[in-house]
Design a protein around this motif. Structure first.
Motif, PDB file in Angstrom:
ATOM      1  N   LEU A  32      19.890  31.860 -31.132  1.00 28.23           N
ATOM      2  CA  LEU A  32      18.637  30.796 -31.157  1.00 28.23           C
ATOM      3  C   LEU A  32      18.495  30.642 -32.759  1.00 28.23           C
ATOM      4  N   LYS A  33      19.147  29.544 -33.482  1.00 32.76           N
ATOM      5  CA  LYS A  33      19.011  29.275 -34.672  1.00 32.76           C
ATOM      6  C   LYS A  33      17.453  28.691 -35.226  1.00 32.76           C
ATOM      7  N   GLN A  34      16.817  27.871 -34.694  1.00 33.70           N
ATOM      8  CA  GLN A  34      15.479  27.415 -34.607  1.00 33.70           C
ATOM      9  C   GLN A  34      15.759  26.340 -35.725  1.00 33.70           C
ATOM     10  N   GLY A  35      16.778  25.780 -36.085  1.00 30.52           N
ATOM     11  CA  GLY A  35      17.081  25.020 -37.150  1.00 30.52           C
ATOM     12  C   GLY A  35      16.169  23.715 -37.644  1.00 30.52           C
ATOM     13  N   SER A  36      15.569  23.323 -36.670  1.00 32.91           N
ATOM     14  CA  SER A  36      14.518  22.127 -36.866  1.00 32.91           C
ATOM     15  C   SER A  36      13.180  22.725 -37.672  1.00 32.91           C
ATOM     16  N   SER A  37      13.077  23.895 -37.404  1.00 35.41           N
ATOM     17  CA  SER A  37      11.803  24.485 -38.213  1.00 35.41           C
ATOM     18  C   SER A  37      12.012  25.257 -39.358  1.00 35.41           C
ATOM     19  N   LYS A  38      13.414  25.224 -39.832  1.00 36.11           N
ATOM     20  CA  LYS A  38      13.799  25.768 -41.269  1.00 36.11           C
ATOM     21  C   LYS A  38      14.185  24.505 -41.922  1.00 36.11           C
ATOM     22  N   SER A  39      14.729  23.501 -41.626  1.00 34.58           N
ATOM     23  CA  SER A  39      15.501  22.463 -42.305  1.00 34.58           C
ATOM     24  C   SER A  39      14.991  21.350 -42.013  1.00 34.58           C
ATOM     25  N   PHE A  40      14.276  20.618 -43.218  1.00 35.39           N
ATOM     26  CA  PHE A  40      13.778  19.251 -43.246  1.00 35.39           C
ATOM     27  C   PHE A  40      14.524  18.130 -42.370  1.00 35.39           C
ATOM     28  N   LYS A  41      16.020  18.155 -42.799  1.00 35.48           N
ATOM     29  CA  LYS A  41      16.825  17.327 -42.239  1.00 35.48           C
ATOM     30  C   LYS A  41      17.058  17.484 -40.770  1.00 35.48           C
ATOM     31  N   LEU A  42      17.138  18.660 -40.198  1.00 33.30           N
ATOM     32  CA  LEU A  42      17.081  18.832 -38.836  1.00 33.30           C
ATOM     33  C   LEU A  42      15.614  18.522 -38.170  1.00 33.30           C
ATOM     34  N   PHE A  43      14.539  19.153 -38.907  1.00 27.09           N
ATOM     35  CA  PHE A  43      13.277  18.286 -38.429  1.00 27.09           C
ATOM     36  C   PHE A  43      13.223  16.922 -38.217  1.00 27.09           C
ATOM     37  N   LEU A  44      13.932  16.157 -38.968  1.00 26.67           N
ATOM     38  CA  LEU A  44      13.846  14.756 -38.984  1.00 26.67           C
ATOM     39  C   LEU A  44      14.833  14.284 -37.730  1.00 26.67           C
ATOM     40  N   ARG A  45      15.953  14.814 -37.579  1.00 27.79           N
ATOM     41  CA  ARG A  45      16.599  14.708 -36.393  1.00 27.79           C
ATOM     42  C   ARG A  45      16.032  14.864 -35.169  1.00 27.79           C
ATOM     43  N   HIS A  46      14.976  15.999 -35.120  1.00 28.59           N
ATOM     44  CA  HIS A  46      14.592  16.419 -33.882  1.00 28.59           C
ATOM     45  C   HIS A  46      13.471  15.359 -33.641  1.00 28.59           C
ATOM     46  N   THR A  47      12.781  14.891 -34.704  1.00 22.09           N
ATOM     47  CA  THR A  47      11.684  13.853 -34.562  1.00 22.09           C
ATOM     48  C   THR A  47      12.159  12.566 -34.126  1.00 22.09           C
ATOM     49  N   PHE A  48      13.344  12.148 -34.711  1.00 23.03           N
ATOM     50  CA  PHE A  48      14.123  10.874 -34.164  1.00 23.03           C
ATOM     51  C   PHE A  48      14.403  11.192 -32.791  1.00 23.03           C
ATOM     52  N   SER A  49      15.033  12.059 -32.379  1.00 22.30           N
ATOM     53  CA  SER A  49      15.321  12.276 -30.994  1.00 22.30           C
ATOM     54  C   SER A  49      14.142  12.290 -30.057  1.00 22.30           C
ATOM     55  N   ALA A  50      13.355  12.993 -30.226  1.00 25.22           N
ATOM     56  CA  ALA A  50      11.856  12.870 -29.488  1.00 25.22           C
ATOM     57  C   ALA A  50      11.544  11.421 -29.500  1.00 25.22           C
ATOM     58  N   ILE A  51      11.360  10.592 -30.409  1.00 29.87           N
ATOM     59  CA  ILE A  51      11.122   9.239 -30.499  1.00 29.87           C
ATOM     60  C   ILE A  51      12.113   8.369 -29.350  1.00 29.87           C
ATOM     61  N   LYS A  52      13.570   8.519 -29.402  1.00 33.50           N
ATOM     62  CA  LYS A  52      14.241   8.033 -28.500  1.00 33.50           C
ATOM     63  C   LYS A  52      14.015   8.332 -27.086  1.00 33.50           C
ATOM     64  N   TYR A  53      13.616   9.871 -26.944  1.00 30.94           N
ATOM     65  CA  TYR A  53      13.358  10.327 -25.595  1.00 30.94           C
ATOM     66  C   TYR A  53      12.112   9.736 -25.051  1.00 30.94           C
ATOM     67  N   PHE A  54      11.154   9.534 -25.832  1.00 38.60           N
ATOM     68  CA  PHE A  54       9.907   8.872 -25.191  1.00 38.60           C
ATOM     69  C   PHE A  54       9.965   7.459 -24.975  1.00 38.60           C
ATOM     70  N   LEU A  55      10.626   6.700 -25.838  1.00 40.00           N
ATOM     71  CA  LEU A  55      10.953   5.381 -25.734  1.00 40.00           C
ATOM     72  C   LEU A  55      11.805   5.296 -24.293  1.00 40.00           C
ATOM     73  N   LYS A  56      12.703   5.922 -24.093  1.00 45.05           N
ATOM     74  CA  LYS A  56      13.446   5.886 -22.841  1.00 45.05           C
ATOM     75  C   LYS A  56      12.746   6.200 -21.615  1.00 45.05           C
ATOM     76  N   TRP A  57      12.028   7.174 -21.550  1.00 43.40           N
ATOM     77  CA  TRP A  57      11.401   7.683 -20.384  1.00 43.40           C
ATOM     78  C   TRP A  57       9.832   7.453 -20.324  1.00 43.40           C
ATOM     79  N   GLY A  58       9.218   7.094 -21.363  1.00 40.28           N
ATOM     80  CA  GLY A  58       7.799   6.627 -21.281  1.00 40.28           C
ATOM     81  C   GLY A  58       7.034   7.875 -21.883  1.00 40.28           C
ATOM     82  N   PHE A  59       5.868   7.477 -22.647  1.00 41.47           N
ATOM     83  CA  PHE A  59       5.060   8.538 -23.134  1.00 41.47           C
ATOM     84  C   PHE A  59       4.097   8.930 -21.973  1.00 41.47           C
ATOM     85  N   ARG A  60       3.578  10.441 -22.171  1.00 45.83           N
ATOM     86  CA  ARG A  60       2.616  10.847 -21.186  1.00 45.83           C
ATOM     87  C   ARG A  60       1.792  11.916 -21.774  1.00 45.83           C
TER      88      ARG A  60
END
Length: 257
Positions: A229-257
């Motif tokens: 487990l590298k946990q890249g998004s907590s160490k790299s700003f670029k991966l943090f942004l990728r994680h953020t964009f993926s989360a946005i796509k997820y909630f737009l697809k499945w809804g916010f709760r």
């Protein structure tokens, strides 16, 4: 179906530690059943070509970094009518050969279970809490920002099922994607991962898709694997942004709760 391989597996390769990868490949090849491992190389220059020579390994060059889900999906066309079970495998895990056959036996007990996964430990033996409830926006934010962890501590603990006995099997909302064992026919029907996610959240998304199929995901802690487990998004700003964009796509697809 005229299947000649009992289990297939896929590993997506990009910037891997070769020693960890060799260990993971060895763990799978030590499984004493008919098998095939697909190594999907996402590197531009085919960095991993020719590193493994084995009759049970097939190398697939992409060659570009198309991400985790799209990478694993490159194996889809080889799977139909090919195997009974398919394993989504990270390049930094280790496990005993018997784990595969035990998990297959559990899947065979219930046709309504599409995917099964074992308990996941860090190399030092700590629990990785790989089975989780579907995330909320506040929980994801709290996981990323230390000052929010105290405020949302109860929500984080509940999100990782720490209100349950994690030594007992149960059907989880989702299970992190380092080691997913599917019925091949179900993985094919799901059409694999949603390729709109480059990295992160695709494991949550596919569990939602399993729900839509009317099937389940079984967390089976009687078997254990080790995951670096590298946990890249907590160490790299670029991966943090990728994680953020993926989360946005997820909630737009499945809804916010």
């Amino acid at each position: 179906m005229n299947k000649n391989i009992y289990i297939t597996a896929s590993i997506v390769l990009f910037n891997e530690d070769l020693k960890e990868l060799e260990n993971t490949v060895s763990c799978f090849l030590n499984v004493k059943i008919s098998k095939k491992l697909y190594l999907i190389d996402n590197t531009l220059n085919g960095d991993f070509k020719g590193l493994f020579h084995h009759q049970d390994i097939e190398y697939i060059a992409v060659p570009s970094n198309i991400g985790f889900g799209a990478g694993h999906n490159k194996a889809l066309k080889y799977l139909k009518d090919k195997s009974d079970y398919h394993l989504i495998l990270n390049p930094d895990v280790s496990f005993k050969p018997k784990i595969i056959t035990t998990l297959i036996s559990q899947l065979e007990l219930d046709n309504s279970t599409a995917m099964i996964a074992p308990k996941v430990l860090f190399p030092d033996g700590r629990h990785q809490y790989s089975c989780r409830r579907y995330p909320t926006v506040s929980e994801l934010l709290a996981r990323r920002f230390t000052f929010l962890k105290f405020i949302f501590k109860k929500q984080i603990l509940k999100g990782t099922y720490r209100d349950l006995d994690l030594n007992q099997s149960f059907f989880a909302d989702y299970i992190t994607g380092c080691f997913h064992l599917y019925r091949t026919e179900d993985f094919v029907k799901l059409n694999g991962f949603d390729e709109r996610y480059f990295l992160y959240m695709e494991d949550v998304d596919i569990c939602k898709k399993i729900d839509l199929m009317g099937k389940k995901k079984l967390y089976y802690p009687q078997e254990e694997i080790i995951h670096v487990l590298k946990q890249g998004s907590s160490k790299s700003f670029k991966l943090f942004l990728r994680h953020t964009f993926s989360a946005i796509k997820y909630f737009l697809k499945w809804g916010f709760r």
